[in-house]
Design a protein around this motif. Structure first.
Motif, PDB file in Angstrom:
ATOM      1  N   ALA A  70       0.758  -1.116   0.011  1.00 26.40           N
ATOM      2  CA  ALA A  70       0.002  -0.020   0.133  1.00 26.40           C
ATOM      3  C   ALA A  70       0.889   1.268   0.041  1.00 26.40           C
ATOM      4  O   ALA A  70       2.009   1.296   0.021  1.00 26.40           O
ATOM      5  N   ASN A  71       0.246   2.369  -0.058  1.00 23.38           N
ATOM      6  CA  ASN A  71       0.958   3.686  -0.467  1.00 23.38           C
ATOM      7  C   ASN A  71       1.409   3.937   1.310  1.00 23.38           C
ATOM      8  O   ASN A  71       0.534   4.119   2.077  1.00 23.38           O
ATOM      9  N   ALA A 105     -15.795   5.825  -0.268  1.00 25.68           N
ATOM     10  CA  ALA A 105     -15.008   4.670  -0.188  1.00 25.68           C
ATOM     11  C   ALA A 105     -14.066   4.598  -1.224  1.00 25.68           C
ATOM     12  O   ALA A 105     -12.857   3.923  -1.078  1.00 25.68           O
ATOM     13  N   ARG A 154     -10.837   6.538  -0.473  1.00 20.04           N
ATOM     14  CA  ARG A 154      -9.914   5.930   0.212  1.00 20.04           C
ATOM     15  C   ARG A 154      -9.088   4.829  -0.133  1.00 20.04           C
ATOM     16  O   ARG A 154      -8.149   4.703  -0.059  1.00 20.04           O
ATOM     17  N   ALA A 155     -10.045   3.859  -1.085  1.00 17.79           N
ATOM     18  CA  ALA A 155      -9.391   2.934  -1.725  1.00 17.79           C
ATOM     19  C   ALA A 155      -8.225   3.356  -2.778  1.00 17.79           C
ATOM     20  O   ALA A 155      -7.212   2.759  -2.867  1.00 17.79           O
ATOM     21  N   ASN A 187     -12.202  -3.801   2.518  1.00 17.74           N
ATOM     22  CA  ASN A 187     -11.320  -3.895   1.443  1.00 17.74           C
ATOM     23  C   ASN A 187     -10.194  -4.667   1.387  1.00 17.74           C
ATOM     24  O   ASN A 187      -9.699  -5.352   0.227  1.00 17.74           O
ATOM     25  N   ALA A 232     -16.933   0.379  -4.605  1.00 13.40           N
ATOM     26  CA  ALA A 232     -15.422   0.962  -4.127  1.00 13.40           C
ATOM     27  C   ALA A 232     -14.507  -0.374  -4.131  1.00 13.40           C
ATOM     28  O   ALA A 232     -13.303  -0.248  -4.050  1.00 13.40           O
ATOM     29  N   ARG A 236     -17.019   8.228   4.694  1.00 10.37           N
ATOM     30  CA  ARG A 236     -16.336   6.938   4.304  1.00 10.37           C
ATOM     31  C   ARG A 236     -14.912   7.195   3.683  1.00 10.37           C
ATOM     32  O   ARG A 236     -14.234   6.352   3.668  1.00 10.37           O
ATOM     33  N   ALA A 237     -14.788   8.337   3.198  1.00  8.03           N
ATOM     34  CA  ALA A 237     -13.203   8.758   2.671  1.00  8.03           C
ATOM     35  C   ALA A 237     -12.293   8.597   3.740  1.00  8.03           C
ATOM     36  O   ALA A 237     -11.107   8.658   3.330  1.00  8.03           O
ATOM     37  N   ALA A 238     -12.682   8.977   5.063  1.00 10.85           N
ATOM     38  CA  ALA A 238     -11.582   8.688   6.152  1.00 10.85           C
ATOM     39  C   ALA A 238     -10.598  10.088   5.725  1.00 10.85           C
ATOM     40  O   ALA A 238     -10.992  11.005   5.500  1.00 10.85           O
ATOM     41  N   SER A 239      -9.215   9.605   5.684  1.00 10.13           N
ATOM     42  CA  SER A 239      -8.150  10.503   5.561  1.00 10.13           C
ATOM     43  C   SER A 239      -7.917  10.794   4.173  1.00 10.13           C
ATOM     44  O   SER A 239      -6.824  11.239   3.736  1.00 10.13           O
ATOM     45  N   ALA A 240      -8.905  10.402   3.292  1.00 10.14           N
ATOM     46  CA  ALA A 240      -8.715  10.416   1.846  1.00 10.14           C
ATOM     47  C   ALA A 240      -9.737  11.853   1.382  1.00 10.14           C
ATOM     48  O   ALA A 240      -9.914  11.757   0.186  1.00 10.14           O
ATOM     49  N   LYS A 296      -6.433   6.334  -2.625  1.00  8.99           N
ATOM     50  CA  LYS A 296      -5.083   7.152  -1.715  1.00  8.99           C
ATOM     51  C   LYS A 296      -4.466   5.570  -1.175  1.00  8.99           C
ATOM     52  O   LYS A 296      -3.217   5.854  -1.304  1.00  8.99           O
ATOM     53  N   THR A 297      -5.046   4.833  -0.791  1.00 13.38           N
ATOM     54  CA  THR A 297      -4.299   3.548   0.048  1.00 13.38           C
ATOM     55  C   THR A 297      -3.139   2.930  -1.190  1.00 13.38           C
ATOM     56  O   THR A 297      -2.219   2.522  -0.725  1.00 13.38           O
ATOM     57  N   MET A 298      -3.765   3.045  -2.472  1.00 21.59           N
ATOM     58  CA  MET A 298      -2.741   2.440  -3.470  1.00 21.59           C
ATOM     59  C   MET A 298      -1.888   3.520  -4.308  1.00 21.59           C
ATOM     60  O   MET A 298      -1.326   3.252  -5.129  1.00 21.59           O
ATOM     61  N   TYR A 345      -0.180   6.452   3.518  1.00 20.44           N
ATOM     62  CA  TYR A 345      -1.639   6.236   3.643  1.00 20.44           C
ATOM     63  C   TYR A 345      -1.832   4.833   3.502  1.00 20.44           C
ATOM     64  O   TYR A 345      -2.673   4.284   2.631  1.00 20.44           O
TER      65      TYR A 345
END
Lengths: 244, 244
Positions: free
Chosen positions: A140-141, B25, B28-29, A151, B150, B54-58, B31-33, A144
């Protein structure tokens, strides 16, 4: 056993899930990839309307979900368990990425194997990880890496399905791996003997048992090997009592 | 260009999303990648508190998201687009699975490329698919292939990151592919000429333009080739007007 049938031997275990929506979304993620064996350790709220809503047409998995009080109950009769985690560990086990890890567990999935997922906030505890044999890391990034729980389950179950699709399963395991129950009995037996022999001070146990666990996790004990070791322990006990 | 930097050239386009939670969501998905380029075509509700939750920190991705009125606007300046879909298609384009498709688009990602995701309920329309060059299929349980939107984005972006991690990028594309804008101009020009020459009856167009699109989608036109074809069309027009 057909590769895709093996997917049904695979447990997804969620530990102490806070948001019931994540349990429903996990059930849906599993069913889309052909898994159907969901275990829940002490969920905050289950059953729950939000879980059912997010599960969509995977409500059958929620109905069959096994709710446990602790990890030991959830691991009954498994032969291999992977901790899915983003945090680095002090006592590191073998670490595989999601692709390698899915392939590895599938090799053993003629018997029950499990993937263990931790809390949304804090992940898995060290004690939980110490009952696993492998750590699986989802790339993962680094800025973040905070994947949503369902997921993360989706990626793992997707990789399992991709691995199961491969025409020839590479290196199917034909040995008889020891079950969780057999290995835990061995640890208990060993610990008792260590205490009785003053090798282990139960008031100051340090990391001794964790180091033992790590060693045997790497070895992936066979059932027969556990019998041999327990036979040895029993023999030592007997001799020791006799000579005292 | 660094492989991981290429991820930033990649657009995730969501068409007509009903549930704002899925938009959050998705952010977020992504940004994690390591992706951060989100396009939304006519979302039902955006911005929206549920999306933000749902985006949390994204949430930064949501703030930078590009909202479009139609697919053409979302595809501006792209050079390759994949339709992510579970439904089989009448007019089939090249079909790749998620792993192959991620690798393929990453090869072109020195310029903008896009993955197009459809409505939660009905997926993509035929017209939307006809503006793509590739179809990407996520392998799933045939009895229940209904991935959450998502989660589908999570699998695609995970495969993109896995592909970007590979030490040596295989077969980087060094040609100059034509952009969406150039190709659409070609189609428009061609269609006008077809109508003017009575080859195409605009009252009964049938599938003619779709077949043309499919043909050129397979070819993956270069910018120079589009120039050549348009030069040919202009020349035909001129000759035709002259002789009339």
């Amino acid at each position: 056993m057909d590769n895709l049938q093996r997917l049904q031997q695979i447990r997804i275990i969620l530990s102490h899930t806070s948001h019931p929506g994540n349990i429903g979304a996990t059930a849906r993620a599993m069913k889309t990839m052909g898994l159907d064996c969901l275990y829940l350790i002490n969920p905050k709220s289950f059953p729950d309307a939000e879980a059912s809503a997010r599960a969509a047409s995977a409500n059958d998995l929620l109905e069959r979900a096994v709710v446990c009080q602790n990890l030991d109950d959830a691991l009954q009769h498994t032969i291999l368990t992977a901790a899915v985690t983003a945090r680095p560990r002090e006592l590191s086990l073998e670490v595989l990425d999601a692709r390698e890890g899915a392939k590895e567990l599938l090799r053993y999935a003629h018997r029950p194997v499990a993937f263990l997922f931790g809390r949304e906030s804090a992940g898995l505890t060290s004690e939980e990880v110490s009952k696993c044999q492998i750590i699986i890391h989802i790339p993962a990034n680094p800025a973040y890496p905070s994947l949503n729980l369902a997921n993360a389950v989706q990626i793992i179950t997707y990789e399992l399905r991709m691995a199961a699709r491969e025409d020839a399963m590479q290196g199917e395991v034909t040995t008889q791996p020891a079950s969780f129950n057999e290995i835990e009995s061995l640890y208990l037996h060993l610990e008792q003997l260590m205490i009785a022999s003053n090798f282990l001070d139960p008031r100051r146990p340090k990391l001794l048992m964790q180091r033992i666990r790590r060693l045997f996790a790497r070895a992936r004990l066979e059932a027969e090997e556990v019998q041999i070791l327990r036979g040895l322990l029993a023999s030592l006990e007997k001799y020791w009592k006799h000579t005292r």
